[in-house]
Scaffold this motif. Structure first.
Motif, PDB file in Angstrom:
ATOM      1  N   MET A  22      15.208   7.509 -28.361  1.00 40.37           N
ATOM      2  CA  MET A  22      15.092   7.925 -26.607  1.00 40.37           C
ATOM      3  C   MET A  22      13.141   8.890 -26.603  1.00 40.37           C
ATOM      4  O   MET A  22      13.502   9.514 -26.525  1.00 40.37           O
ATOM      5  CB  MET A  22      15.869   8.203 -26.643  1.00 40.37           C
ATOM      6  N   LYS A  23      12.649   7.851 -25.480  1.00 38.77           N
ATOM      7  CA  LYS A  23      11.147   8.886 -25.461  1.00 38.77           C
ATOM      8  C   LYS A  23      11.638   9.953 -24.448  1.00 38.77           C
ATOM      9  O   LYS A  23      12.411   9.161 -23.807  1.00 38.77           O
ATOM     10  CB  LYS A  23      10.451   7.435 -25.277  1.00 38.77           C
ATOM     11  N   PRO A  24      11.616  10.605 -24.123  1.00 39.41           N
ATOM     12  CA  PRO A  24      12.188  12.174 -22.680  1.00 39.41           C
ATOM     13  C   PRO A  24      10.907  10.907 -21.730  1.00 39.41           C
ATOM     14  O   PRO A  24       9.893  10.664 -21.567  1.00 39.41           O
ATOM     15  CB  PRO A  24      11.203  12.989 -23.216  1.00 39.41           C
ATOM     16  N   GLN A  25      12.023  11.434 -20.708  1.00 42.93           N
ATOM     17  CA  GLN A  25      11.461  10.429 -18.948  1.00 42.93           C
ATOM     18  C   GLN A  25      10.781  11.903 -18.155  1.00 42.93           C
ATOM     19  O   GLN A  25      12.126  12.387 -18.474  1.00 42.93           O
ATOM     20  CB  GLN A  25      12.410   9.571 -18.867  1.00 42.93           C
ATOM     21  N   VAL A  26       9.952  11.802 -18.134  1.00 44.97           N
ATOM     22  CA  VAL A  26       9.831  12.903 -17.232  1.00 44.97           C
ATOM     23  C   VAL A  26       9.352  12.246 -16.231  1.00 44.97           C
ATOM     24  O   VAL A  26       8.404  11.486 -15.386  1.00 44.97           O
ATOM     25  CB  VAL A  26       8.544  14.014 -18.350  1.00 44.97           C
ATOM     26  N   VAL A  27       9.572  13.919 -14.975  1.00 50.51           N
ATOM     27  CA  VAL A  27       9.096  13.543 -13.504  1.00 50.51           C
ATOM     28  C   VAL A  27       8.499  15.033 -13.097  1.00 50.51           C
ATOM     29  O   VAL A  27       9.340  15.978 -13.720  1.00 50.51           O
ATOM     30  CB  VAL A  27      10.555  13.429 -12.466  1.00 50.51           C
ATOM     31  N   PHE A  28       7.519  14.991 -13.476  1.00 51.82           N
ATOM     32  CA  PHE A  28       6.430  16.162 -12.749  1.00 51.82           C
ATOM     33  C   PHE A  28       6.673  16.960 -11.184  1.00 51.82           C
ATOM     34  O   PHE A  28       7.210  15.385 -10.536  1.00 51.82           O
ATOM     35  CB  PHE A  28       4.763  15.975 -12.476  1.00 51.82           C
ATOM     36  N   VAL A  29       7.326  18.071 -11.136  1.00 50.20           N
ATOM     37  CA  VAL A  29       7.251  18.604  -9.802  1.00 50.20           C
ATOM     38  C   VAL A  29       5.964  19.821  -9.246  1.00 50.20           C
ATOM     39  O   VAL A  29       6.303  20.230 -10.129  1.00 50.20           O
ATOM     40  CB  VAL A  29       8.883  18.856 -10.050  1.00 50.20           C
ATOM     41  N   LEU A  30       5.778  19.322  -8.211  1.00 44.21           N
ATOM     42  CA  LEU A  30       4.471  19.937  -8.363  1.00 44.21           C
ATOM     43  C   LEU A  30       4.831  19.996  -6.336  1.00 44.21           C
ATOM     44  O   LEU A  30       5.143  19.302  -5.557  1.00 44.21           O
ATOM     45  CB  LEU A  30       3.390  19.209  -8.329  1.00 44.21           C
ATOM     46  N   GLY A  31       3.924  21.448  -5.922  1.00 43.59           N
ATOM     47  CA  GLY A  31       3.660  21.675  -4.416  1.00 43.59           C
ATOM     48  C   GLY A  31       3.782  23.056  -4.463  1.00 43.59           C
ATOM     49  O   GLY A  31       3.300  23.125  -6.026  1.00 43.59           O
ATOM     50  N   GLY A  32       2.849  23.813  -3.161  1.00 47.86           N
ATOM     51  CA  GLY A  32       2.619  24.915  -3.285  1.00 47.86           C
ATOM     52  C   GLY A  32       3.737  26.275  -3.325  1.00 47.86           C
ATOM     53  O   GLY A  32       5.048  25.990  -3.613  1.00 47.86           O
ATOM     54  N   THR A 127      -2.806  15.839 -24.324  1.00 46.96           N
ATOM     55  CA  THR A 127      -3.047  16.162 -26.187  1.00 46.96           C
ATOM     56  C   THR A 127      -2.203  16.470 -26.878  1.00 46.96           C
ATOM     57  O   THR A 127      -1.660  15.702 -28.040  1.00 46.96           O
ATOM     58  CB  THR A 127      -4.136  17.643 -26.359  1.00 46.96           C
ATOM     59  N   VAL A 128      -0.890  17.033 -26.292  1.00 47.99           N
ATOM     60  CA  VAL A 128       0.403  17.179 -27.049  1.00 47.99           C
ATOM     61  C   VAL A 128       1.661  16.556 -27.091  1.00 47.99           C
ATOM     62  O   VAL A 128       2.001  15.882 -28.006  1.00 47.99           O
ATOM     63  CB  VAL A 128       0.673  18.592 -27.629  1.00 47.99           C
ATOM     64  N   MET A 129       1.396  15.542 -26.142  1.00 51.91           N
ATOM     65  CA  MET A 129       1.869  14.700 -25.735  1.00 51.91           C
ATOM     66  C   MET A 129       2.265  13.577 -25.617  1.00 51.91           C
ATOM     67  O   MET A 129       3.137  12.338 -25.125  1.00 51.91           O
ATOM     68  CB  MET A 129       3.333  15.435 -23.957  1.00 51.91           C
ATOM     69  N   ASP A 130       0.861  12.678 -25.568  1.00 47.98           N
ATOM     70  CA  ASP A 130       0.519  11.835 -25.779  1.00 47.98           C
ATOM     71  C   ASP A 130       1.394  10.862 -26.634  1.00 47.98           C
ATOM     72  O   ASP A 130       1.592  10.714 -28.128  1.00 47.98           O
ATOM     73  CB  ASP A 130      -0.932  11.636 -26.441  1.00 47.98           C
ATOM     74  N   GLY A 131       2.384   9.424 -25.801  1.00 49.91           N
ATOM     75  CA  GLY A 131       2.795   8.583 -26.875  1.00 49.91           C
ATOM     76  C   GLY A 131       4.478   9.405 -27.221  1.00 49.91           C
ATOM     77  O   GLY A 131       4.636   8.750 -27.647  1.00 49.91           O
ATOM     78  N   LYS A 132       4.019  10.530 -26.814  1.00 48.71           N
ATOM     79  CA  LYS A 132       5.430  11.608 -27.100  1.00 48.71           C
ATOM     80  C   LYS A 132       6.559  11.028 -25.999  1.00 48.71           C
ATOM     81  O   LYS A 132       7.979  12.111 -25.548  1.00 48.71           O
ATOM     82  CB  LYS A 132       5.580  12.691 -27.636  1.00 48.71           C
ATOM     83  N   ALA A 133       6.148  11.274 -24.549  1.00 47.19           N
ATOM     84  CA  ALA A 133       7.176  11.257 -23.626  1.00 47.19           C
ATOM     85  C   ALA A 133       5.946  10.338 -22.282  1.00 47.19           C
ATOM     86  O   ALA A 133       5.184  10.215 -22.336  1.00 47.19           O
ATOM     87  CB  ALA A 133       7.336  12.824 -23.371  1.00 47.19           C
ATOM     88  N   ASP A 134       7.480   9.287 -21.590  1.00 44.08           N
ATOM     89  CA  ASP A 134       6.602   9.208 -20.687  1.00 44.08           C
ATOM     90  C   ASP A 134       6.790   9.428 -19.440  1.00 44.08           C
ATOM     91  O   ASP A 134       7.779  10.062 -18.997  1.00 44.08           O
ATOM     92  CB  ASP A 134       7.433   7.638 -20.237  1.00 44.08           C
ATOM     93  N   VAL A 135       6.121   8.800 -18.684  1.00 43.10           N
ATOM     94  CA  VAL A 135       5.770   9.871 -17.123  1.00 43.10           C
ATOM     95  C   VAL A 135       5.723   9.159 -15.904  1.00 43.10           C
ATOM     96  O   VAL A 135       5.411   8.530 -15.666  1.00 43.10           O
ATOM     97  CB  VAL A 135       4.429  11.368 -16.559  1.00 43.10           C
ATOM     98  N   LYS A 136       7.526   9.370 -15.416  1.00 50.39           N
ATOM     99  CA  LYS A 136       7.427   8.556 -13.974  1.00 50.39           C
ATOM    100  C   LYS A 136       6.591   8.375 -12.946  1.00 50.39           C
ATOM    101  O   LYS A 136       6.203   7.919 -12.562  1.00 50.39           O
ATOM    102  CB  LYS A 136       8.984   8.447 -14.326  1.00 50.39           C
ATOM    103  N   PHE A 137       6.885   9.944 -12.601  1.00 49.46           N
ATOM    104  CA  PHE A 137       6.098  10.272 -11.499  1.00 49.46           C
ATOM    105  C   PHE A 137       5.829  11.428 -11.475  1.00 49.46           C
ATOM    106  O   PHE A 137       6.574  11.959 -11.738  1.00 49.46           O
ATOM    107  CB  PHE A 137       6.369   9.300 -10.039  1.00 49.46           C
ATOM    108  N   VAL A 138       5.472  11.890 -10.475  1.00 54.13           N
ATOM    109  CA  VAL A 138       5.048  13.058  -9.586  1.00 54.13           C
ATOM    110  C   VAL A 138       5.801  13.194  -8.249  1.00 54.13           C
ATOM    111  O   VAL A 138       5.837  12.149  -6.818  1.00 54.13           O
ATOM    112  CB  VAL A 138       3.555  13.631  -9.477  1.00 54.13           C
ATOM    113  N   LEU A 139       6.598  13.894  -7.703  1.00 54.13           N
ATOM    114  CA  LEU A 139       7.651  14.767  -7.331  1.00 54.13           C
ATOM    115  C   LEU A 139       6.622  15.794  -6.043  1.00 54.13           C
ATOM    116  O   LEU A 139       7.009  16.602  -6.915  1.00 54.13           O
ATOM    117  CB  LEU A 139       9.125  14.268  -7.482  1.00 54.13           C
TER     118      LEU A 139
END
Ligand code: ADP
Ligand code: C5P
Ligand code: MG
Length: 213
Positions: A22-32, A127-139
């Motif tokens: 089960m690949k980790p599913q990632v949402v990056f959360v950004l903002g000021g 470099t480190v997470m390539d292929g090891k996690a899926d980035v779904k989107f940036v919130l």
């Protein structure tokens, strides 16, 4: 440098082995700074099966850890509003993800808050997470500078944070504008940004539900 630090593991890491199932599913959360990332992540966690990992919180924990080799460096970077070299941050994030999945294999969805904050962060992740996690989107919690500063100054009355003061905040805002906005724009070009108007009150922002799959 990165491949020297991360590329030569003889035994496949736990993250690698679990990602085959089960690949980790990632949402990056950004903002000021002060946009409300942490506040809204807590709300998302209440209603959805996500684990909240704040890069800033992990760095502050590492800063406080007895015997940490990079505690002083982290302290300096945070006070100056600068972005800590990714070699440190990515290790903390990877370790936190591994620990979460080791405890419960159903916990493979992550909100990664405050990352990637600059080009170095993004390269380190790739470099480190390539292929090891899926980035779904940036919130993206979109909020004007003045509101961000006011919220952090208000938080600074009780947070005890070394960077919730006007001097550090001016530097943090510059770092955000110069280094983090281009990363958001990069993801935008790939149609991977979900923007939330974060200037409204907490309840209004959380009603937005832009994180729904
Ligand atoms: P970030 O993680 O983006 O730096 P926080 O979630 O820690 O931001 O919020 C910064 C401060 O602003 C906190 O004191 C929080 O209680 C407050 N805050 C968060 N969201 C809102 C909002 N929508 N309206 C007013 N204050 C907010
Ligand atoms: O996200 P947060 O406001 O908690 O971050 C506080 C500080 O932690 C940032 O201003 C920066 O100095 C450091 N940080 C970092 N790299 C990240 C996230 C946070 O260096 N990816
Ligand atoms: Mg935060």
């Amino acid at each position: 440098m990165l491949s020297r630090l991360f590329g030569s593991q003889r035994v496949p890491s736990f993250l690698y082995r679990v990602s085959l199932i089960m690949k980790p599913q990632v949402v990056f959360v950004l903002g000021g700074p002060g946009a409300g990332k942490g506040t809204q992540c807590s709300k998302i966690v209440e209603g959805y099966n996500y684990t909240h990992l704040s890069a800033g919180d992990l760095l502050r924990e590492e800063r406080a850890r007895e015997g940490s080799e990079c505690g002083q460096l982290i302290a300096n970077y945070i006070k100056e509003g600068k972005i800590v070299p990714v070699e440190i941050t990515i290790n903390l994030l990877k370790q936190a993800m591994e620990e979460t999945m080791q405890k419960d294999e159903k916990k493979f969805r992550f909100l990664i808050d405050g990352f990637p904050r600059n080009e170095d962060n993004l390269q380190g992740w790739n470099t480190v997470m390539d292929g090891k996690a899926d980035v779904k989107f940036v919130l993206f919690f979109d909020c004007g500078e003045e509101v961000c500063i006011d919220r952090c100054l208000e938080r600074g009355k009780s947070s005890g944070r070394t960077d919730d003061n006007r001097e550090s905040l001016e530097k943090r805002i510059q770092t955000y504008l110069q280094s983090t906005r281009p990363i958001i724009e990069l993801y935008e070009k790939h149609g991977k940004v979900r923007t939330v108007d974060a200037s409204r009150c907490v309840e209004e922002v959380s009603k937005c539900q832009r994180w729904c799959p």
